[in-house]
Design a protein around this motif. Structure first.
Motif, PDB file in Angstrom:
ATOM      1  N   VAL A 262       0.840  -1.202   0.000  1.00 51.81           N
ATOM      2  CA  VAL A 262       0.000   0.000   0.000  1.00 51.81           C
ATOM      3  C   VAL A 262       0.873   1.249   0.000  1.00 51.81           C
ATOM      4  O   VAL A 262       0.579   2.227  -0.698  1.00 51.81           O
ATOM      5  CB  VAL A 262      -0.959  -0.006   1.206  1.00 51.81           C
ATOM      6  CG1 VAL A 262      -1.669   1.340   1.337  1.00 51.81           C
ATOM      7  CG2 VAL A 262      -1.993  -1.117   1.055  1.00 51.81           C
ATOM      8  N   GLY A 263       1.968   1.219   0.750  1.00 53.08           N
ATOM      9  CA  GLY A 263       2.893   2.348   0.742  1.00 53.08           C
ATOM     10  C   GLY A 263       3.493   2.583  -0.632  1.00 53.08           C
ATOM     11  O   GLY A 263       3.640   3.733  -1.074  1.00 53.08           O
ATOM     12  N   LYS A 264       3.836   1.505  -1.324  1.00 52.44           N
ATOM     13  CA  LYS A 264       4.381   1.634  -2.677  1.00 52.44           C
ATOM     14  C   LYS A 264       3.339   2.217  -3.626  1.00 52.44           C
ATOM     15  O   LYS A 264       3.664   3.005  -4.522  1.00 52.44           O
ATOM     16  CB  LYS A 264       4.864   0.278  -3.176  1.00 52.44           C
ATOM     17  CG  LYS A 264       6.092  -0.246  -2.433  1.00 52.44           C
ATOM     18  CD  LYS A 264       6.513  -1.617  -2.947  1.00 52.44           C
ATOM     19  CE  LYS A 264       7.733  -2.137  -2.191  1.00 52.44           C
ATOM     20  NZ  LYS A 264       8.125  -3.501  -2.641  1.00 52.44           N
ATOM     21  N   MET A 265       2.079   1.828  -3.431  1.00 50.14           N
ATOM     22  CA  MET A 265       1.008   2.387  -4.253  1.00 50.14           C
ATOM     23  C   MET A 265       0.888   3.889  -4.032  1.00 50.14           C
ATOM     24  O   MET A 265       0.792   4.668  -4.997  1.00 50.14           O
ATOM     25  CB  MET A 265      -0.318   1.702  -3.920  1.00 50.14           C
ATOM     26  CG  MET A 265      -1.515   2.234  -4.706  1.00 50.14           C
ATOM     27  SD  MET A 265      -3.110   1.645  -4.076  1.00 50.14           S
ATOM     28  CE  MET A 265      -3.270   2.657  -2.577  1.00 50.14           C
ATOM     29  N   LEU A 266       0.902   4.315  -2.755  1.00 46.61           N
ATOM     30  CA  LEU A 266       0.806   5.746  -2.461  1.00 46.61           C
ATOM     31  C   LEU A 266       1.978   6.510  -3.069  1.00 46.61           C
ATOM     32  O   LEU A 266       1.801   7.606  -3.616  1.00 46.61           O
ATOM     33  CB  LEU A 266       0.759   5.970  -0.949  1.00 46.61           C
ATOM     34  CG  LEU A 266      -0.475   5.438  -0.208  1.00 46.61           C
ATOM     35  CD1 LEU A 266      -0.363   5.741   1.280  1.00 46.61           C
ATOM     36  CD2 LEU A 266      -1.758   6.025  -0.771  1.00 46.61           C
ATOM     37  N   GLU A 267       3.166   5.937  -2.974  1.00 52.41           N
ATOM     38  CA  GLU A 267       4.348   6.596  -3.544  1.00 52.41           C
ATOM     39  C   GLU A 267       4.213   6.744  -5.053  1.00 52.41           C
ATOM     40  O   GLU A 267       4.527   7.799  -5.621  1.00 52.41           O
ATOM     41  CB  GLU A 267       5.600   5.796  -3.197  1.00 52.41           C
ATOM     42  CG  GLU A 267       6.891   6.444  -3.672  1.00 52.41           C
ATOM     43  CD  GLU A 267       8.122   5.649  -3.280  1.00 52.41           C
ATOM     44  OE1 GLU A 267       9.244   6.130  -3.549  1.00 52.41           O
ATOM     45  OE2 GLU A 267       7.971   4.542  -2.715  1.00 52.41           O
ATOM     46  N   ALA A 268       3.716   5.695  -5.710  1.00 47.52           N
ATOM     47  CA  ALA A 268       3.538   5.750  -7.161  1.00 47.52           C
ATOM     48  C   ALA A 268       2.512   6.804  -7.561  1.00 47.52           C
ATOM     49  O   ALA A 268       2.592   7.393  -8.646  1.00 47.52           O
ATOM     50  CB  ALA A 268       3.121   4.378  -7.690  1.00 47.52           C
ATOM     51  N   LEU A 269       1.546   7.046  -6.666  1.00 49.40           N
ATOM     52  CA  LEU A 269       0.497   8.034  -6.932  1.00 49.40           C
ATOM     53  C   LEU A 269       0.870   9.427  -6.429  1.00 49.40           C
ATOM     54  O   LEU A 269       0.059  10.348  -6.508  1.00 49.40           O
ATOM     55  CB  LEU A 269      -0.813   7.585  -6.269  1.00 49.40           C
ATOM     56  CG  LEU A 269      -1.451   6.320  -6.846  1.00 49.40           C
ATOM     57  CD1 LEU A 269      -2.584   5.840  -5.945  1.00 49.40           C
ATOM     58  CD2 LEU A 269      -1.965   6.571  -8.261  1.00 49.40           C
ATOM     59  N   ASN A 270       2.097   9.553  -5.902  1.00 50.73           N
ATOM     60  CA  ASN A 270       2.568  10.829  -5.351  1.00 50.73           C
ATOM     61  C   ASN A 270       1.656  11.316  -4.231  1.00 50.73           C
ATOM     62  O   ASN A 270       1.338  12.506  -4.133  1.00 50.73           O
ATOM     63  CB  ASN A 270       2.676  11.894  -6.447  1.00 50.73           C
ATOM     64  CG  ASN A 270       3.544  13.074  -6.018  1.00 50.73           C
ATOM     65  OD1 ASN A 270       4.432  12.928  -5.181  1.00 50.73           O
ATOM     66  ND2 ASN A 270       3.274  14.242  -6.576  1.00 50.73           N
ATOM     67  N   ARG A 271       1.241  10.375  -3.370  1.00 52.50           N
ATOM     68  CA  ARG A 271       0.408  10.691  -2.214  1.00 52.50           C
ATOM     69  C   ARG A 271       1.194  10.471  -0.932  1.00 52.50           C
ATOM     70  O   ARG A 271       1.985   9.532  -0.836  1.00 52.50           O
ATOM     71  CB  ARG A 271      -0.843   9.800  -2.190  1.00 52.50           C
ATOM     72  CG  ARG A 271      -1.892  10.152  -3.214  1.00 52.50           C
ATOM     73  CD  ARG A 271      -3.030   9.142  -3.194  1.00 52.50           C
ATOM     74  NE  ARG A 271      -3.602   8.952  -1.855  1.00 52.50           N
ATOM     75  CZ  ARG A 271      -4.550   8.050  -1.574  1.00 52.50           C
ATOM     76  NH1 ARG A 271      -5.025   7.266  -2.535  1.00 52.50           N
ATOM     77  NH2 ARG A 271      -5.013   7.934  -0.341  1.00 52.50           N
TER      78      ARG A 271
END
Length: 293
Positions: free
Chosen positions: A199-208
């Motif tokens: 989930v953290g990697k997803m947020l990083e990819a979304l610039n969140r």
């Protein structure tokens, strides 16, 4: 069925699922298959992207444990948790609003007497929390069960500390005969949700960012009333307008009053700063149902 293609596969799956005797399951799966297939068509999903998605969901499952629920975290960060709560907890005006459950609740929190310190020795600024449990009609609700849990002032929950031998920063209390409650703890601070996993990697990819504003979790139950799962947020906390899990409600933001020194609500004199919070919870009766428009 043979020779299925992109035009016929959806209906084939729907027909195969139609044999279930569970009508609700059939309805849910019908909509799920239709929307899932429509999504794949709309974005023209590639095989590589499909594989990335499968690996992502696999990683979400693999990192889950009795003390970490990555799927709840995923639901929270996608706004699904807030959507489901909003759909299922329509309340009369004046009731305390519900918000996200979060991934750090446990089933066996210690039961403590009113006034106890649930921080259990965690270092931090003392905080005295009190209030009342009432019905929408103003009637007091005696003996309501009040479960509270929180992060420490470094942003960690007890279950994130593998070396701890007992719970800290969580407890179950019961309101008194007048619906009043009070307990002591420490002031939590804003913190990032666990972002060392998928989930953290997803947020990083979304610039969140992964941050949540400072808050205290509550779950309140009483016979004849709907269970309430909610937070109380610190006014002026960072991230109130950009909570990573979309959980902030204006009505749940309260003033956490700082006292430089003096006599605290427990009667003890504090030469160093401490905080107080007074917050009343208004529960909705079980039989009150608000129909969707």
């Amino acid at each position: 069925m043979k020779n299925l293609d992109e035009r016929t596969i959806t209906q084939a799956v729907i027909e195969r699922n139609s044999f279930s005797s569970n009508e609700r399951l059939k309805d849910v799966m019908l909509s799920l298959v239709q929307h899932l297939h429509s999504f794949a068509r709309e974005v023209q999903l590639t095989e590589e992207e499909w594989e990335i998605g499968i690996n992502f969901l696999t990683a979400v499952g693999q990192i889950c444990s009795p003390t970490r629920q990555e799927f709840i975290l995923l639901s929270d960060t996608l706004g699904l948790s807030t959507l489901v709560i909003a759909q299922n907890h329509k309340k009369p005006l004046g009731c305390t609003e519900a918000t996200v459950f979060g991934p750090f609740h446990v089933q066996d929190a210690p039961h403590l007497e009113l006034g106890s310190n649930m921080s259990e020795g965690v270092k931090g600024t003392p905080w005295f929390v009190s209030g009342a449990i009432k019905g929408i009609d103003g009637q007091i609700i005696p003996n309501a069960e009040i479960e509270a849990w929180q992060a420490d002032d470094e942003g960690f929950y007890d279950v994130q500390k593998p070396d701890l031998e007992k719970y800290q920063g969580r407890a179950v209390f019961h309101a008194d005969q007048n619906g009043k409650y009070h307990f002591q703890t420490i002031v939590p601070e804003a913190y990032p949700i666990p972002h060392d996993g998928p989930v953290g990697k997803m947020l990083e990819a979304l610039n969140r960012h992964p941050w949540r504003p400072a808050h205290l979790h509550f779950m309140i139950s009483a016979p004849g009333y709907e269970r309430l799962v909610t937070h109380v947020f610190k006014d002026e906390s960072a991230y109130l307008d950009s909570d990573a899990v979309f959980g902030v409600r204006t009505s749940l933001i309260a003033q956490w009053i700082k006292h430089e020194n003096g006599v605290a609500p427990n009667g003890e004199y504090h030469s160093n700063p401490f905080y107080t919070l007074e917050f009343d919870f208004i529960l909705n009766k079980e039989q009150v149902k608000v129909e969707a428009a």
